[in-house]
Design a protein around this motif. Structure first.
Motif, PDB file in Angstrom:
ATOM      1  N   GLY A  79      44.891  50.086-113.695  1.00 21.87           N
ATOM      2  CA  GLY A  79      45.592  50.175-112.534  1.00 21.87           C
ATOM      3  C   GLY A  79      44.768  50.131-111.169  1.00 21.87           C
ATOM      4  O   GLY A  79      43.449  50.398-111.349  1.00 21.87           O
ATOM      5  N   GLY A  80      45.274  50.084-110.141  1.00 29.37           N
ATOM      6  CA  GLY A  80      44.426  50.358-108.705  1.00 29.37           C
ATOM      7  C   GLY A  80      43.303  49.122-108.743  1.00 29.37           C
ATOM      8  O   GLY A  80      44.055  48.028-108.625  1.00 29.37           O
ATOM      9  N   ASP A  81      42.251  49.414-108.569  1.00 30.25           N
ATOM     10  CA  ASP A  81      41.185  48.190-108.493  1.00 30.25           C
ATOM     11  C   ASP A  81      41.081  47.356-109.484  1.00 30.25           C
ATOM     12  O   ASP A  81      40.749  46.248-109.340  1.00 30.25           O
ATOM     13  CB  ASP A  81      39.772  49.046-108.165  1.00 30.25           C
ATOM     14  CG  ASP A  81      39.653  49.764-107.000  1.00 30.25           C
ATOM     15  OD1 ASP A  81      40.659  49.600-105.933  1.00 30.25           O
ATOM     16  OD2 ASP A  81      38.955  50.661-106.881  1.00 30.25           O
ATOM     17  N   GLN A  82      41.733  47.820-110.724  1.00 28.87           N
ATOM     18  CA  GLN A  82      41.628  46.774-111.834  1.00 28.87           C
ATOM     19  C   GLN A  82      43.169  46.810-112.424  1.00 28.87           C
ATOM     20  O   GLN A  82      43.480  47.464-113.224  1.00 28.87           O
ATOM     21  CB  GLN A  82      40.451  47.167-112.914  1.00 28.87           C
ATOM     22  CG  GLN A  82      40.712  46.234-114.108  1.00 28.87           C
ATOM     23  CD  GLN A  82      39.741  46.709-115.163  1.00 28.87           C
ATOM     24  OE1 GLN A  82      39.246  48.029-115.324  1.00 28.87           O
ATOM     25  NE2 GLN A  82      39.475  45.819-116.318  1.00 28.87           N
ATOM     26  N   PRO A  83      43.713  45.919-111.739  1.00 32.39           N
ATOM     27  CA  PRO A  83      45.417  45.907-112.073  1.00 32.39           C
ATOM     28  C   PRO A  83      45.540  45.514-113.576  1.00 32.39           C
ATOM     29  O   PRO A  83      44.824  44.854-114.279  1.00 32.39           O
ATOM     30  CB  PRO A  83      45.769  44.557-111.382  1.00 32.39           C
ATOM     31  CG  PRO A  83      44.929  44.407-110.209  1.00 32.39           C
ATOM     32  CD  PRO A  83      43.334  44.717-110.703  1.00 32.39           C
ATOM     33  N   GLY A  84      46.550  45.972-114.105  1.00 32.27           N
ATOM     34  CA  GLY A  84      47.077  45.780-115.618  1.00 32.27           C
ATOM     35  C   GLY A  84      47.051  44.435-116.052  1.00 32.27           C
ATOM     36  O   GLY A  84      47.569  43.598-115.245  1.00 32.27           O
ATOM     37  N   TYR A  85      46.711  44.377-117.342  1.00 33.04           N
ATOM     38  CA  TYR A  85      46.675  42.929-117.734  1.00 33.04           C
ATOM     39  C   TYR A  85      47.366  43.043-119.432  1.00 33.04           C
ATOM     40  O   TYR A  85      47.387  44.131-119.842  1.00 33.04           O
ATOM     41  CB  TYR A  85      45.580  42.072-117.566  1.00 33.04           C
ATOM     42  CG  TYR A  85      44.290  42.547-118.238  1.00 33.04           C
ATOM     43  CD1 TYR A  85      43.711  42.104-119.272  1.00 33.04           C
ATOM     44  CD2 TYR A  85      43.612  43.647-117.528  1.00 33.04           C
ATOM     45  CE1 TYR A  85      42.385  42.624-119.669  1.00 33.04           C
ATOM     46  CE2 TYR A  85      42.454  44.176-117.832  1.00 33.04           C
ATOM     47  CZ  TYR A  85      42.067  43.733-119.030  1.00 33.04           C
ATOM     48  OH  TYR A  85      40.708  44.194-119.428  1.00 33.04           O
ATOM     49  N   VAL A  86      47.570  41.967-119.807  1.00 32.31           N
ATOM     50  CA  VAL A  86      48.072  41.936-121.513  1.00 32.31           C
ATOM     51  C   VAL A  86      47.197  40.605-121.990  1.00 32.31           C
ATOM     52  O   VAL A  86      46.720  39.732-121.331  1.00 32.31           O
ATOM     53  CB  VAL A  86      49.524  41.389-121.463  1.00 32.31           C
ATOM     54  CG1 VAL A  86      49.764  40.587-120.781  1.00 32.31           C
ATOM     55  CG2 VAL A  86      49.774  41.709-123.115  1.00 32.31           C
ATOM     56  N   SER A  87      46.675  41.114-123.386  1.00 32.76           N
ATOM     57  CA  SER A  87      45.761  40.050-124.007  1.00 32.76           C
ATOM     58  C   SER A  87      46.197  39.555-125.318  1.00 32.76           C
ATOM     59  O   SER A  87      47.207  40.332-125.835  1.00 32.76           O
ATOM     60  CB  SER A  87      44.335  40.859-124.250  1.00 32.76           C
ATOM     61  OG  SER A  87      43.703  41.315-122.996  1.00 32.76           O
TER      62      SER A  87
END
Length: 373
Positions: A79-87
């Protein structure tokens, strides 16, 4: 002839019983972890052996397996500077190897849960800090398309330090996959959605839009009884279980019971909950100051729980745990002490017998099983 037939049937049953599984482990990569680990689990003696791991993946803390067992989807809890993602990953059941396919942003910080629908065409994530859920179409090759629906929760609740805003903690399909149940720790609600896999945006509020928990309880995870009549909701902040009767998207509360003994006065920190495959027992993991598994028997008529015992766990921070499909073993992931503990289940009493050998894994969080081919 009858004796021969009986022998063949017994042999078949023994082969089914003996089927091994791959044990997939999602982790946090803030320490030495490389991401997702794959082990081979022996369903006869409970032994666990390393097979493979991903080369690098960021905080794949929770996993979901496609219905055909050929794809694995992981949240990447950032989160924050590196937003959440799904792989998305291809899984080779012959070798136990994972092959990266692609990733998509979840549209919310710190995704902590992911699930796949029964068709394998939809993946849904729950974003803890974002307080929302995201719905992804799955392409023919198993890759993820950009989300087509994002639903933002609103509200807060009594515990001002933990419930100042929504915190989605899970996305659970009903057994018939017609409904999605979403525990929100921040709002003390289980949100209810009607699921239509043929729609462009498959989720909409159900006729019963939510079930409310006691203020300050913090809904986290849930599990259905095999008879599909009862749902058990684990409430993290108060260390309690709310039992519901379930009928076609409607929840009716029948009991709330503590996951710890009456004399316990420490900080609760409940994490995960599962019903045994035969529906006779329920287990819940407690972190905080307890580090144990609470064991309950289930009344098959009323669905109510009765405490059976509390199994101490050699380790700290028991998060996700899993029960082997035949109901013979239970495995617990201890996040803080980097170990997985295996127990043999007594099917008559529900009590647990710890196996001597433990499995070392950096920061384990989530456990999933896939049959070995």
């Amino acid at each position: 002839m009858r004796a021969c037939l009986l022998f063949v049937m017994c042999l078949f049953c023994s082969l089914v019983f003996a089927q091994d599984h791959y044990l997939l482990v999602g982790t946090y990569t803030t320490g030495k972890s490389k991401g997702v680990y794959v082990f081979r689990f022996n369903s006869q003696n409970g032994e666990v052996q390393w097979v493979s791991s991903t080369d690098s993946a960021t905080n794949p803390s929770f996993l979901a397996v496609s219905p055909d067992k050929q794809k694995v989807y992981t949240v990447n809890e950032t989160g924050g500077d590196q937003p959440g993602y799904v792989s998305a990953y291809e899984f080779d059941a012959a070798t136990g190897q994972l092959y990266y396919i692609n990733s998509q942003p979840t549209g919310g910080d710190h995704p902590c849960y992911v699930t796949v629908d029964a068709t394998g065409k939809w993946v849904i994530t729950g974003n803890y800090t974002g307080g929302n859920i995201s719905v992804f179409p799955v392409a023919a090759d198993g890759s993820l398309k950009h989300y087509v629906q994002k639903i933002q929760h609103t509200g807060s609740s009594a515990n001002t330090s933990r419930q100042d805003k929504p915190h989605v903690h899970g996305t659970f399909f009903s057994p018939d996959h017609k409904y999605l149940l979403v525990p929100d720790l921040g709002t003390d609600k289980v949100m209810m959605y009607l699921f239509n896999p043929t729609a462009k945006q498959p989720l909409k509020p159900a006729a019963m839009p939510f079930a409310a928990s006691t203020p300050g309880s913090g809904p986290r995870h849930l599990d259905f009884h095999p008879n599909q009549k009862f749902v058990y909701l684990l409430e993290e902040l108060t260390g309690t279980i709310k039992a519901y009767r379930y009928t076609n998207g409607f929840l009716s509360g029948i009991q709330q019971i503590a996951t710890h003994p009456k004399e316990f006065t420490g900080q609760a920190g409940s994490a995960d909950i599962h019903v045994s495959p035969d529906g006779k027992f329920l287990y819940a993991s407690n972190r905080g100051e307890e580090n144990n598994l609470a064991i309950f028997s289930i009344d098959q008529n009323s669905g109510k729980l009765t405490a059976v015992g509390y199994q101490p766990i050699p380790g700290a921070g028991p998060r996700n745990f899993i029960i082997e499909p035949n109901g013979n073993f239970l495995l617990v992931a201890n996040q803080r002490t980097n170990n997985i503990v295996t127990y043999r289940i007594d099917k008559k009493t529900g009590l647990l017998q710890q196996l001597l050998r433990q499995t070392e894994v950096p920061n384990p969080v989530c456990l999933k099983l896939i049959p070995v081919q």
